[in-house]
Scaffold this motif. Sequence first.
Motif, PDB file in Angstrom:
ATOM      1  N   UNK A 111       1.239  -1.385   0.133  1.00 51.67           N
ATOM      2  CA  UNK A 111       0.265  -0.029   0.241  1.00 51.67           C
ATOM      3  C   UNK A 111       0.505   1.267   0.202  1.00 51.67           C
ATOM      4  N   UNK A 112       1.804   1.566  -1.108  1.00 52.37           N
ATOM      5  CA  UNK A 112       2.133   2.868  -0.832  1.00 52.37           C
ATOM      6  C   UNK A 112       2.117   3.238  -1.188  1.00 52.37           C
ATOM      7  N   UNK A 113       0.609   3.941  -2.367  1.00 54.03           N
ATOM      8  CA  UNK A 113       0.114   4.998  -2.064  1.00 54.03           C
ATOM      9  C   UNK A 113      -0.630   5.514  -0.171  1.00 54.03           C
ATOM     10  N   UNK A 114      -1.563   4.237   0.030  1.00 54.93           N
ATOM     11  CA  UNK A 114      -1.793   5.070   2.013  1.00 54.93           C
ATOM     12  C   UNK A 114      -0.393   5.446   2.551  1.00 54.93           C
ATOM     13  N   UNK A 150      -2.832   4.969   8.015  1.00 56.63           N
ATOM     14  CA  UNK A 150      -1.520   4.668   8.237  1.00 56.63           C
ATOM     15  C   UNK A 150      -2.071   3.466   8.823  1.00 56.63           C
ATOM     16  N   UNK A 151      -2.698   3.198   9.885  1.00 59.17           N
ATOM     17  CA  UNK A 151      -3.718   2.174  10.513  1.00 59.17           C
ATOM     18  C   UNK A 151      -3.952   0.952   9.350  1.00 59.17           C
ATOM     19  N   UNK A 152      -4.446   1.319   8.151  1.00 58.11           N
ATOM     20  CA  UNK A 152      -4.887   0.525   7.292  1.00 58.11           C
ATOM     21  C   UNK A 152      -3.563  -0.222   6.547  1.00 58.11           C
ATOM     22  N   UNK A 153      -2.683   1.335   6.142  1.00 56.44           N
ATOM     23  CA  UNK A 153      -1.635   0.410   5.741  1.00 56.44           C
ATOM     24  C   UNK A 153      -0.837  -0.684   6.617  1.00 56.44           C
ATOM     25  N   UNK A 164       1.822  15.016   8.473  1.00 55.09           N
ATOM     26  CA  UNK A 164       2.205  16.639   8.357  1.00 55.09           C
ATOM     27  C   UNK A 164       1.237  17.522   8.134  1.00 55.09           C
ATOM     28  N   UNK A 165       0.344  17.569   7.640  1.00 59.36           N
ATOM     29  CA  UNK A 165      -0.332  18.611   7.384  1.00 59.36           C
ATOM     30  C   UNK A 165      -1.670  18.843   8.357  1.00 59.36           C
ATOM     31  N   UNK A 166      -1.153  18.637   9.803  1.00 58.92           N
ATOM     32  CA  UNK A 166      -2.039  18.375  10.920  1.00 58.92           C
ATOM     33  C   UNK A 166      -3.535  17.796  10.815  1.00 58.92           C
ATOM     34  N   UNK A 167      -3.845  16.703  10.019  1.00 62.44           N
ATOM     35  CA  UNK A 167      -5.026  15.941  10.449  1.00 62.44           C
ATOM     36  C   UNK A 167      -4.590  14.638  10.613  1.00 62.44           C
ATOM     37  N   UNK A 168      -4.615  14.230  11.481  1.00 67.27           N
ATOM     38  CA  UNK A 168      -4.073  13.385  12.888  1.00 67.27           C
ATOM     39  C   UNK A 168      -4.893  12.563  12.977  1.00 67.27           C
ATOM     40  N   UNK A 169      -6.804  12.612  12.926  1.00 71.25           N
ATOM     41  CA  UNK A 169      -7.405  11.270  12.368  1.00 71.25           C
ATOM     42  C   UNK A 169      -7.281  10.412  11.450  1.00 71.25           C
TER      43      UNK A 169
END
Length: 250
Positions: A205-208, A228-231, A217-222
């Motif tokens: 899952x490279x795109x994920x 990241x969990x899905x990847x 990095x943009x601050x969208x932690x959720x």
Amino acid sequence: MATVDIEKVLETCLLAGKIMLESDAEMYRVEDTMSRIALASGDYRLVSYVTQTGLFVGLDGTSTIRMVQILNRSINLEKVSNINQLSREYVMGDYTLDELLTKLKELEQERKFFPLWLRFISAAVVSGTIMILFGGVWSDLFLTCLIGGLGYVLYYSSLKVLRIKFLSEFLAAFFIGCAALLSSQIGLGTNQDMIIIGCVMPLVPGVQMTNALRDLLAGHYLSGVSRGTEAMMTASMIGFAIAFVFQLFY
């Protein structure tokens, strides 16, 4: 602006965001695109809350809020690029709001997918080239391409039938591991490790992973953590399948 125009602005922003989310765009890109459309529609400030499974939008100073649920997601960077281009042209004044909404509805209805034979060839090429780059031997090139292409076809077909993403990746990786080990044992393959590494690359899952990092990095932690969990779960299923194959054969 009249109330009906406000409703149309919200509908346009919501549809643009929905298409981008379903195409696996980054959250900050979705918010930025919708905000630019709202700003160009009458100097409105868009208030939005974007997650992977839902999208809420409203205009500052109004009481109207719209939402949509995101049920299906796939990687379609072409649609993301098209939405970005349409929004830029709208901001420049090339389209009216009605024309932009019409074009977005047409884009939403598009169902352009690469045929299965082309997916097979693409996965085969990726598998073979990655195997060589990681230090494999040229004599394993054709075998790696064949196993990698068939593994991806199995993943794609099982996903359409089972509709369970992680199970499809497990089955495809299990097939790849079995095929690589069996071919090495009967003398068709030379380096089973390099064959497996090359063949599982189309499933990685490279795109994920990239979008998860960019959201963080943009601050969208959720959304960053959820992506990241899905990847990580996808990578874990691939690893578990290969480990299971080695456990069976050794």
